[in-house]
Scaffold this motif. Structure first.
Motif, PDB file in Angstrom:
ATOM      1  N   TYR A  72      11.252  -7.287  -0.883  1.00 50.29           N
ATOM      2  CA  TYR A  72      11.100  -8.262   0.188  1.00 50.29           C
ATOM      3  C   TYR A  72      10.554  -9.561  -0.378  1.00 50.29           C
ATOM      4  O   TYR A  72      10.094  -9.604  -1.527  1.00 50.29           O
ATOM      5  CB  TYR A  72      10.197  -7.724   1.306  1.00 50.29           C
ATOM      6  N   GLY A  73      10.622 -10.622   0.407  1.00 51.26           N
ATOM      7  CA  GLY A  73      10.169 -11.933  -0.039  1.00 51.26           C
ATOM      8  C   GLY A  73       8.676 -11.967  -0.302  1.00 51.26           C
ATOM      9  O   GLY A  73       7.906 -11.188   0.259  1.00 51.26           O
ATOM     10  N   LYS A  74       8.261 -12.891  -1.155  1.00 47.41           N
ATOM     11  CA  LYS A  74       6.860 -12.990  -1.574  1.00 47.41           C
ATOM     12  C   LYS A  74       5.906 -13.200  -0.400  1.00 47.41           C
ATOM     13  O   LYS A  74       4.827 -12.647  -0.369  1.00 47.41           O
ATOM     14  CB  LYS A  74       6.703 -14.131  -2.567  1.00 47.41           C
ATOM     15  N   TYR A  75       6.306 -13.998   0.578  1.00 45.12           N
ATOM     16  CA  TYR A  75       5.425 -14.301   1.703  1.00 45.12           C
ATOM     17  C   TYR A  75       5.889 -13.641   3.002  1.00 45.12           C
ATOM     18  O   TYR A  75       5.510 -14.053   4.084  1.00 45.12           O
ATOM     19  CB  TYR A  75       5.314 -15.817   1.882  1.00 45.12           C
ATOM     20  N   ALA A  76       6.700 -12.606   2.904  1.00 45.56           N
ATOM     21  CA  ALA A  76       7.234 -11.920   4.083  1.00 45.56           C
ATOM     22  C   ALA A  76       6.187 -10.990   4.689  1.00 45.56           C
ATOM     23  O   ALA A  76       5.356 -10.419   3.994  1.00 45.56           O
ATOM     24  CB  ALA A  76       8.473 -11.116   3.709  1.00 45.56           C
ATOM     25  N   GLY A  77       6.241 -10.853   5.992  1.00 43.46           N
ATOM     26  CA  GLY A  77       5.437  -9.867   6.687  1.00 43.46           C
ATOM     27  C   GLY A  77       4.016 -10.280   6.994  1.00 43.46           C
ATOM     28  O   GLY A  77       3.529 -11.310   6.552  1.00 43.46           O
ATOM     29  N   THR A  78       3.383  -9.449   7.796  1.00 49.24           N
ATOM     30  CA  THR A  78       1.998  -9.625   8.207  1.00 49.24           C
ATOM     31  C   THR A  78       1.225  -8.399   7.765  1.00 49.24           C
ATOM     32  O   THR A  78       1.652  -7.267   7.996  1.00 49.24           O
ATOM     33  CB  THR A  78       1.920  -9.761   9.745  1.00 49.24           C
TER      34      THR A  78
END
Length: 99
Positions: A72-78
């Motif tokens: 997943y992307g480096k800054y994806a998600g919480t």
């Protein structure tokens, strides 16, 4: 007899719609050259294991399932905490690939 927990642990939370809950992989301890990386310099991992997935949207079912290893992307998600464990919750569209 002690039972071992698998990498894809079961959580008592069901994500809604196209959301997935991911257990992030551990950050690298050493570089490729063997240098030990201090905690302050470790990069956020971009790989993890899907722990739970929602049912998907009306016309778009979720394609990942529990136990899949994903990128997943480096800054994806919480970042969230469930029962003392750290997890990420994100939309399925934030997942780049199944490994």
């Amino acid at each position: 007899m002690a039972s071992s927990k698998s990498a894809a642990q079961k959580v008592n939370v069901t994500p809604l719609h196209d959301r997935v809950i991911i257990k992030a992989a551990a950050a690298e301890e050493k570089s490729a050259g063997g240098i030990i990386i201090p905690d302050t310099a470790k990069e956020k991992p971009q790989r993890g294991i899907v722990v739970a997935a929602g049912p998907g949207k009306k016309d778009e079912p979720v394609t990942v399932k529990s136990g899949d290893t994903v990128l997943y992307g480096k800054y994806a998600g919480t970042e969230i905490q469930i029962e003392g464990q750290e997890y990420l919750i994100m939309r399925e569209s934030d997942i780049l690939a199944i490994v």
